[in-house]
Design a protein around this motif. Structure first.
Motif, short mmCIF file in Angstrom:
data_model
loop_
_atom_site.label_atom_id
_atom_site.label_comp_id
_atom_site.label_asym_id
_atom_site.label_seq_id
_atom_site.Cartn_x
_atom_site.Cartn_y
_atom_site.Cartn_z
N THR A 20 0.47 -1.46 -0.07
CA THR A 20 -0.18 0.09 0.89
C THR A 20 0.94 0.59 0.40
OG1 THR A 20 -1.90 -1.36 1.14
CG2 THR A 20 -2.48 1.23 1.09
N GLY A 21 1.42 1.57 -1.56
CA GLY A 21 2.35 2.66 -0.84
C GLY A 21 1.81 4.10 -1.68
N ALA A 60 -2.50 8.26 -3.68
CA ALA A 60 -3.01 9.40 -4.72
C ALA A 60 -3.90 8.69 -5.34
CB ALA A 60 -2.06 9.70 -5.74
N GLN A 61 -4.52 7.61 -5.59
CA GLN A 61 -6.00 7.21 -5.90
C GLN A 61 -7.25 7.28 -4.86
OE1 GLN A 61 -4.92 3.21 -7.80
NE2 GLN A 61 -3.10 3.37 -8.73
N HIS A 62 -7.42 7.33 -4.22
CA HIS A 62 -8.30 6.77 -2.63
C HIS A 62 -7.93 7.99 -1.83
CE1 HIS A 62 -9.03 3.30 -4.55
NE2 HIS A 62 -7.68 2.56 -4.49
N ARG A 63 -9.69 8.64 -2.10
CA ARG A 63 -9.34 9.99 -0.76
C ARG A 63 -9.69 9.21 0.33
NH1 ARG A 63 -14.02 11.86 -1.26
NH2 ARG A 63 -13.98 14.19 -0.55
N VAL A 64 -9.06 9.85 1.48
CA VAL A 64 -9.86 9.45 2.75
C VAL A 64 -11.59 8.90 3.18
CG1 VAL A 64 -9.48 9.33 5.33
CG2 VAL A 64 -7.67 10.41 3.98
N GLU A 65 -11.39 10.14 2.42
CA GLU A 65 -13.93 9.60 2.57
C GLU A 65 -13.89 8.14 2.42
OE1 GLU A 65 -16.16 10.81 4.82
OE2 GLU A 65 -14.64 11.36 4.79
N ASP A 66 -13.17 8.67 1.14
CA ASP A 66 -13.57 7.67 0.09
C ASP A 66 -13.10 5.84 0.85
OD1 ASP A 66 -15.02 8.67 -1.41
OD2 ASP A 66 -13.25 8.77 -2.72
N LEU A 67 -12.04 5.82 1.33
CA LEU A 67 -11.59 4.19 1.85
C LEU A 67 -12.69 3.72 3.50
CD1 LEU A 67 -8.18 5.31 1.56
CD2 LEU A 67 -9.05 3.69 0.44
N LYS A 68 -13.06 5.32 3.80
CA LYS A 68 -13.87 4.52 5.07
C LYS A 68 -15.05 4.48 4.63
CE LYS A 68 -13.10 9.28 7.51
NZ LYS A 68 -14.19 10.69 8.24
N ALA A 69 -15.61 3.93 2.90
CA ALA A 69 -16.56 3.26 3.02
C ALA A 69 -15.73 1.61 2.49
CB ALA A 69 -17.11 3.38 1.59
N TRP A 70 -14.40 1.42 2.36
CA TRP A 70 -14.51 -0.08 2.96
C TRP A 70 -14.19 -0.82 3.85
CZ3 TRP A 70 -8.51 -1.02 0.12
CH2 TRP A 70 -8.79 -0.17 -1.50
N THR A 71 -14.30 -2.26 4.41
CA THR A 71 -14.61 -2.99 4.81
C THR A 71 -12.97 -3.10 6.04
OG1 THR A 71 -13.76 -5.32 4.60
CG2 THR A 71 -16.09 -4.01 4.51
N ASP A 72 -13.00 -3.10 7.18
CA ASP A 72 -11.84 -4.10 8.05
C ASP A 72 -11.02 -4.25 6.86
OD1 ASP A 72 -11.71 -2.24 10.82
OD2 ASP A 72 -13.76 -3.40 10.55
N TYR A 104 -1.03 13.59 5.76
CA TYR A 104 -1.81 14.01 5.03
C TYR A 104 -2.69 15.21 4.90
CZ TYR A 104 -7.18 14.78 5.44
OH TYR A 104 -8.91 15.18 4.80
N ASN A 105 -3.10 15.70 3.56
CA ASN A 105 -3.37 16.84 3.28
C ASN A 105 -4.70 17.11 3.10
OD1 ASN A 105 -4.20 18.74 1.40
ND2 ASN A 105 -2.08 18.22 -0.43
N ALA A 106 -5.12 17.93 4.26
CA ALA A 106 -6.79 18.42 3.55
C ALA A 106 -7.13 18.84 2.67
CB ALA A 106 -6.75 19.45 5.06
N ARG A 107 -6.17 19.77 2.21
CA ARG A 107 -7.16 20.21 0.43
C ARG A 107 -7.42 19.06 0.09
NH1 ARG A 107 -5.40 21.24 -4.24
NH2 ARG A 107 -2.85 20.65 -3.77
N THR A 108 -6.81 18.19 -0.64
CA THR A 108 -6.99 17.32 -1.64
C THR A 108 -7.78 15.83 -0.52
OG1 THR A 108 -5.17 16.22 -1.26
CG2 THR A 108 -4.89 18.04 -2.93
N ASP A 109 -7.81 15.55 0.80
CA ASP A 109 -8.07 14.49 1.19
C ASP A 109 -7.32 13.17 0.94
OD1 ASP A 109 -10.05 13.70 3.16
OD2 ASP A 109 -10.95 12.81 1.85
N THR A 110 -6.33 13.24 0.80
CA THR A 110 -5.23 11.99 0.24
C THR A 110 -4.40 12.91 1.57
OG1 THR A 110 -4.45 13.46 -1.08
CG2 THR A 110 -5.90 11.91 -2.08
#
Length: 787
Positions: A84-85, A90-102, A117-123
């Motif tokens: 997980t590099g 770069a391809q996944h916003r943090v907000e989107d990753l919250k929908a992933w399972t544990d 963490y970059n708040a502007r890009t949420d990445t």
């Protein structure tokens, strides 16, 4: 889902080919089939690495394959070829990753680069080590240290944990929430009141000489599978194994030893429990007192008839305090109330007592089925009281055996991860490093969560773990974390806590237990402490996941250089170039416990730490082992069995270690491909108008004025006592109130959560809560009759 769920089912034995197949499947899925199998042959052996999973001790003469199914899964999970590099983030916003399972988050692979963490890009974006450490240090230097929390995971080595507590105290705080706060801290707090030490009093030699074993609230088949080999051998020798557990756990019924060719070929397996008592959740106090009542009654009768006594009168007179008060208490208990609170019959209690009285040497072991209750410490005292009656502590083949769940969770505490350090420890620490440590007591895990909810935390730093997923009231706390100024996570894999970030956030990639740790070209050895107080070395063998991964001691030392270098004259670089220098400092701070530390870990098997209770030396106010009890406690959840709610036990699946989910299967309970299930008694299902496969929601019945709900759970009929149910954690953590905890240790009462179960309504959210309360109930004062 049919295997072994109903009361009349005859499930296949645990272990066997199923375990071997699972090991190879997980190694293959992580693309390390050959490398992983080679690595496993070095695990739990002198010169190799310690299992990154459970804390079961290593034998003096290890097997050719000294590992279990779940230990192999942990190695496969850590040694994976998957990565997980920076390109992933770069391809996944943090907000989107919250929908992933544990499972999906961790299954993507090992972290490879320091991230910011970059708040502007949420990445999360790659950042070099020096920039990350400098920025973190600059932020911490301007914060109030009393508003900084330093969390420790059980996977942390003694060397890293020692540096972590040193770093925190140089910062100026004793805020050390630890993963043991959520599991065995009850043991650490309650056992010293009885016997003066908060650890097991047994050794593996005692296990080989005992002639009866009592297992209370523990599931070794999933949580410490190497223990199953010892249970298997005991059962074959005819040693009675008496189990108290609300759930019929498959490995405690029958087990096929993967190292036994005959059993592997026949598939028969060995019956394990000679007696299996499915007591009601929360009935442990009364169950143990019921056995004590039966033993004392038998002794009273023997005394009247002039027969041989059943109690060890010499031990009681010479080594214990408070026997007469306790004996009078259990004599006064009625069998009606014992049966009502335990859901066991008088005859079942008498059966357990007969086994106990016939045995000359008894060991009692327990797990989180005891520690994670509102009155877990009180239940533990009753286990000790039972042992005291016949002198079953401090002699060969006997003793108290709390089985810790995570490798080195016990060692972290030993070397100073403690919110309430003793003055002797602080004086030694100050002398060794030339500064003055803070004396004000800090926070444990529950108190850290409460501080976050109040807005009293400015920085949260985690040495491993998945704190914000593992805690009670997880959803409520997570909503407050974005208000924190700084969050830092040292980790091997991405998990949900990393997505629960502060205003400024960093993820720092660490080496795993299996990996070669080179400092100045020299392979470093770390140390761990197992459940039986034995400290031994661990040396990784595998190549690191990435050249940018750093050891935990390296990360701590370099963070200290950026934060507290001016607060003490410490040569951090020298400590990191040779970990033996860290151990020299540990010995200086703990001269009695770690005498000749470096020399002794070079010996195969390491060394055992001092343990007074195992030698019948009692470091208690009375100078003796204490019979302790609270006469007003009848039930661990403070609610009578007639209440309309069910008692929910949060449990692990067989493909799970803490919050790490290896797959969505639970082979030992017949569950495949899902985790949103609730195991219920047939009668309870009928009374609630439910059937197999019904979708239900939980409403927490904890009386603290806060609404908690969780929905979307499928009903599974299971052999569990009426009035009890079980579901997996962390999916149910949002139902568990921070205030619902053991009064001594603040350990969450996750094994006895009062809930209302009802058919799900259309549109019900998965989880909904009310607002944060203004304050929490005051922590009750521990009852200690000795004082």
């Amino acid at each position: 889902m049919t295997d072994g769920r109903k009361a009349d089912a005859q499930p296949a034995p645990a272990g066997g080919w199923g375990a071997l197949n699972a090991v190879e499947r997980h190694l293959s899925n992580q693309q390390v089939l050959i490398k992983g199998n080679r690595a496993l042959l070095s695990m739990n052996k002198p010169g190799g690495f310690d299992c990154p999973s459970c804390a079961w001790p290593d034998p003096d003469k290890p097997h050719f394959a000294e590992y279990c199914e779940n230990g192999a899964k942990a190695v496969a999970w850590e040694a994976t070829k998957k990565r997980t590099g920076p390109e992933f983030f770069a391809q996944h916003r943090v907000e989107d990753l919250k929908a992933w399972t544990d499972h999906e988050l961790e299954a993507h692979g090992r972290l490879t680069h320091p991230l910011r963490y970059n708040a502007r890009t949420d990445t999360c974006q790659s950042v070099d080590w020096q920039t990350a450490l400098t920025e973190i240090g600059e932020i911490l230097r301007r914060l109030d240290p009393k508003r900084v929390e330093l969390y420790t995971s059980g996977r942390t080595s003694n060397e890293a944990a020692f540096l972590w507590q040193l770093y925190g105290r140089l910062l100026g705080t004793n805020n050390f929430p630890d993963c043991s706060d959520m599991c065995h801290m009850t043991t650490t707090m309650a056992l010293p009141e009885s016997i003066g030490v908060g650890k097991a009093t047994v050794t593996l030699e005692d296990w080989e000489h005992c002639d009866a074993l009592f297992i209370i609230g523990q599931n070794p088949g999933t949580n410490s599978p190497r223990m199953m080999g010892y249970l298997h051998d005991m059962a074959r020798r005819g040693i009675p194994i008496v189990t108290f557990n609300p759930l019929k756990e498959r490995a405690l019924l029958r087990f096929t030893d993967p190292q036994n060719p005959v059993e592997m070929l026949t598939g028969r397996g060995q019956p394990i429990s000679s007696n299996y008592f499915q007591l009601r959740t929360g009935g442990d106090i009364m169950a143990m007192q019921g056995i004590c009542k039966a033993v004392i009654a038998a002794d009273d009768l023997a005394k009247t008839n002039g027969a041989a006594r059943l109690l060890d009168l010499n031990f009681i007179a010479e080594h214990t305090h408070g026997f007469e008060a306790f004996a009078d208490h259990v004599r006064a208990l009625t069998w009606e109330e014992i049966e009502r609170y335990t859901a066991l019959t008088r005859d079942q209690i008498q059966q357990a007592a007969i086994v106990y009285m016939k045995a000359e040497r008894v060991i009692a072991c327990w797990g989180m089925g005891i520690t994670q209750h509102k009155h877990g410490g009180d239940a533990m005292h009753q286990i000790l009281n039972l042992l005291f009656l016949r002198g079953n502590i401090g002699r060969l083949g006997t003793g108290a055996c709390p089985v810790r769940g995570h490798s080195n969770v016990q060692g972290d505490r030993t070397v100073g991860i403690n919110k309430t350090p003793t003055e002797d420890f602080l004086v030694n620490l100050d002398r060794a490093f030339g500064f003055r440590s803070p004396r004000e007591h800090g926070h444990d895990a529950a108190e850290c969560c409460e501080a976050i909810l109040r807005g009293d935390v400015d920085a949260f730093l985690a040495m491993g773990g998945n704190f914000f997923r593992a805690i009670p009231d997880s959803e409520r706390v997570a909503k407050k974390v974005p208000q924190i100024e700084l969050t830092v996570h040292v980790a091997t894999k991405l998990n949900r806590s990393h997505l629960t970030h502060g205003k400024q956030a960093y993820i720092l990639p660490a080496l795993g237990r299996t990996e070669l740790d080179l400092q100045d070209g020299k392979a470093q050895t770390i140390t761990v402490e197992d459940s039986f107080c034995v400290v031994h070395g661990s040396t990784g063998r595998l190549a690191p996941a990435n050249e940018l991964c750093r050891s935990e001691p390296w990360i701590i030392a370099n963070l200290a250089k950026k934060t507290v270098a001016d607060r003490a004259a410490i040569d951090w670089d020298a400590l990191i170039l040779d970990y033996s220098r860290i151990r020299e400092k540990i010995e200086a701070v703990f001269p009695d416990e770690f005498v000749d530390f470096n020399a002794r870990i070079s010996q195969p098997g390491g060394f055992r730490l001092p343990n007074g209770a195992s030698e019948r030396k009692w470091d208690t106010p009375t100078g003796k082992a204490n019979f302790l009890f609270d006469p007003d406690i009848r039930d661990q959840d403070d609610d009578t069995p007639e209440k309309p709610h069910l008692q929910l036990m949060t449990i692990r699946s067989h493909d799970q270690f803490n919050t790490t989910i290896y797959s969505n299967n639970d082979r030992y309970r017949g569950v495949s491909g899902e985790r949103m299930v609730v195991f219920m008694n047939d009668t309870d299902m009928v009374e609630h108008g439910l059937s197999e496969g019904s979708i239900v929601e939980f409403t927490a019945a904890t009386r603290d004025g806060i609404e908690r709900h969780a929905a979307g759970f499928k009903v599974v009929a299971y052999d569990v006592p009426k009035g009890c149910c079980a579901a997996y954690y962390p999916e149910t953590n949002a139902l568990l109130s921070l205030a619902h905890r053991d009064r001594r240790s603040n350990t969450p009462a996750a094994k006895s959560v009062p809930v209302i179960v009802s058919a799900s309504r259309a549109g019900t959210p998965v989880c909904s809560k009310s607002e944060v309360p203004e304050s929490y109930p005051a922590r009750p004062t521990a009852i200690n009759p000795v004082a």
